[in-house]
Design an enzyme around this catalytic site. Sequence first.
Site, mmCIF file in Angstrom:
data_model
loop_
_atom_site.group_PDB
_atom_site.id
_atom_site.type_symbol
_atom_site.label_atom_id
_atom_site.label_comp_id
_atom_site.label_asym_id
_atom_site.label_seq_id
_atom_site.Cartn_x
_atom_site.Cartn_y
_atom_site.Cartn_z
ATOM 1 N N TYR A 9 0.850 -1.161 0.005
ATOM 2 C CA TYR A 9 0.064 -0.030 -0.047
ATOM 3 C C TYR A 9 0.873 1.191 -0.017
ATOM 4 O O TYR A 9 1.873 1.291 0.795
ATOM 5 C CB TYR A 9 -1.026 -0.083 1.268
ATOM 6 N N ASP A 57 9.146 2.535 -0.160
ATOM 7 C CA ASP A 57 8.310 3.435 0.611
ATOM 8 C C ASP A 57 8.219 2.878 2.089
ATOM 9 O O ASP A 57 7.851 2.000 2.548
ATOM 10 C CB ASP A 57 6.640 3.108 0.216
ATOM 11 N N LYS A 116 4.033 8.604 9.018
ATOM 12 C CA LYS A 116 3.725 8.176 10.242
ATOM 13 C C LYS A 116 4.793 8.613 11.328
ATOM 14 O O LYS A 116 4.596 9.868 12.021
ATOM 15 C CB LYS A 116 3.659 6.668 10.107
HETATM 16 C C1 LIG Z 1 0.412 4.748 5.560
HETATM 17 C C2 LIG Z 1 1.132 4.669 4.419
HETATM 18 C C3 LIG Z 1 1.005 5.254 3.531
HETATM 19 C C4 LIG Z 1 -0.009 6.579 3.507
HETATM 20 O O1 LIG Z 1 0.269 7.628 4.169
HETATM 21 P P1 LIG Z 1 -0.814 8.399 4.800
HETATM 22 O O2 LIG Z 1 -0.282 9.346 5.728
HETATM 23 O O3 LIG Z 1 -1.819 7.877 5.273
HETATM 24 O O4 LIG Z 1 -1.138 9.314 3.490
HETATM 25 C C5 LIG Z 1 1.967 5.072 2.270
HETATM 26 N N1 LIG Z 1 2.648 4.162 2.485
HETATM 27 C C6 LIG Z 1 2.788 3.217 3.438
HETATM 28 C C7 LIG Z 1 3.725 2.102 3.261
HETATM 29 C C8 LIG Z 1 2.004 3.436 4.475
HETATM 30 O O5 LIG Z 1 2.135 2.659 5.356
#
Ligand SMILES: *Cc1c(COP(=O)(O)O)cnc(C)c1O
Length: 437
Positions: free
Chosen positions: A151, A246, A274
Amino acid sequence: MSDNVKEISREKSAALYAKAQTFFPGGVNSPVRAFKSVYGTPLFIKKGDGAYLWDADDNQFIDFCGSWGPLILGHNHPAVREKVMEVMQNGMSFGAPTALENELAELILGNNPFIEKIRFTSSGTEAVMSAIRLARGYTKRDKILKFEGCYHGHTDSLLVKAGSGLVTFGETSSAGVPKSFADETIVIALNDKEALAQAFEDFKDQIATVIIEPVPANNGLLLQHKEFLQYLREICTANGTLLIFDEVISGFRVSFTGAAGLYQIQPDIITYGKIIGGGLPVGAYGASAQIMSNVSPEGPVYQAGTLSGNPVAMAAGIAQISELLKPGFYEDLSAKTEAFVNDITTFVNERNYPVNLTRIGSIFWFAFDTKETIRKAEDIDPQSMSKFKQMHFELLNRGVYFGPSGYEVGFVSAAHTTDLLNQAKQAIFDSLEVIFG
Ligand SMILES: *Cc1c(COP(=O)(O)O)cnc(C)c1O
């Protein structure tokens, strides 16, 4: 549920949820919060402190969701709270540079050999969207490759899932994403070298970037072999394709330098989110000075944000990141989590329950109806989620809060003492006995 455990009251949460449904689609501002995959009305939270959460009905829980990852120090950590309150005395946003941005950048770049320059955004989604644009601008190519089960936020070109066949163009996974966007996104399975090699052959000199969660933790915890990630690094280099890690969830979580540090693999661009914001909205992307020089106003790749580098959010990040740099922080957190997970594994194995736990650092995940370590999305049995659903219900009634979906991982924070982990463990044992005993 056993006789002596009472179902928690959700009266006040239910009333708030009913009202919320008159305001928001589905009653929420982010879909998973609606408890669609678990029993009962979503709990409305009124307070968090340390490892604890309290809901509107005054039920108390040991929390393993941690706001979906950011709260590695636990809720309402005094260092974060005090720094934020101090900075807020001077106003909340100026749309002009502040020294706080330098301070957070220095804390990160001074302790992370994998990036030389960074740009702050206001969410993980924004960081990823910007990193993809940078990679496309830098390589002057359009196609991107992602993995099924990773994701990357809700950017259009990443709301794409695998179609049928070994190497495919993606299909959109949300209404409203143009097919032409999905056509630029190639989607393959994790942990599959052949599919990766095939994609690079099929789309020779067309792939701008491969994006991966090096620790896939948004669709179960699909731990990859280091060797696969190394192969990915090599094939990207050989093809002039930029590799994006990511690390919105793994950054500052599996180690201070994230998965890049843990596996000692140098990606071309890294995204964060995060934890970096200490519970306030911050994202970031970083790379070498040379790659980052392509970002506006230095280079032609446009990216901006009204509240980017917001002083209050920077303050929270500075306070939290400073705590993480204290010697032994990650060793302690990892050791606590390891003991917790190992004890549960021993428990389920002794009883032959069909449960398999995976863990990395302070992240863990329960897979049901299997004893295997799952490494790709297609190997998760959707039917097995009914067991998670039962466990979630039993755990809430025993004072333990997990994120409301079996595809979500659990997080241990520095505020989870061994004592609290032992209490939670007992609740987990009792819940599993109700389900399988
Ligand atoms: C949470 C997450 C996102 C999205 O971040 P948001 O702050 O919710 O927009 C993108 N990539 C990864 C790997 C994530 O865990």
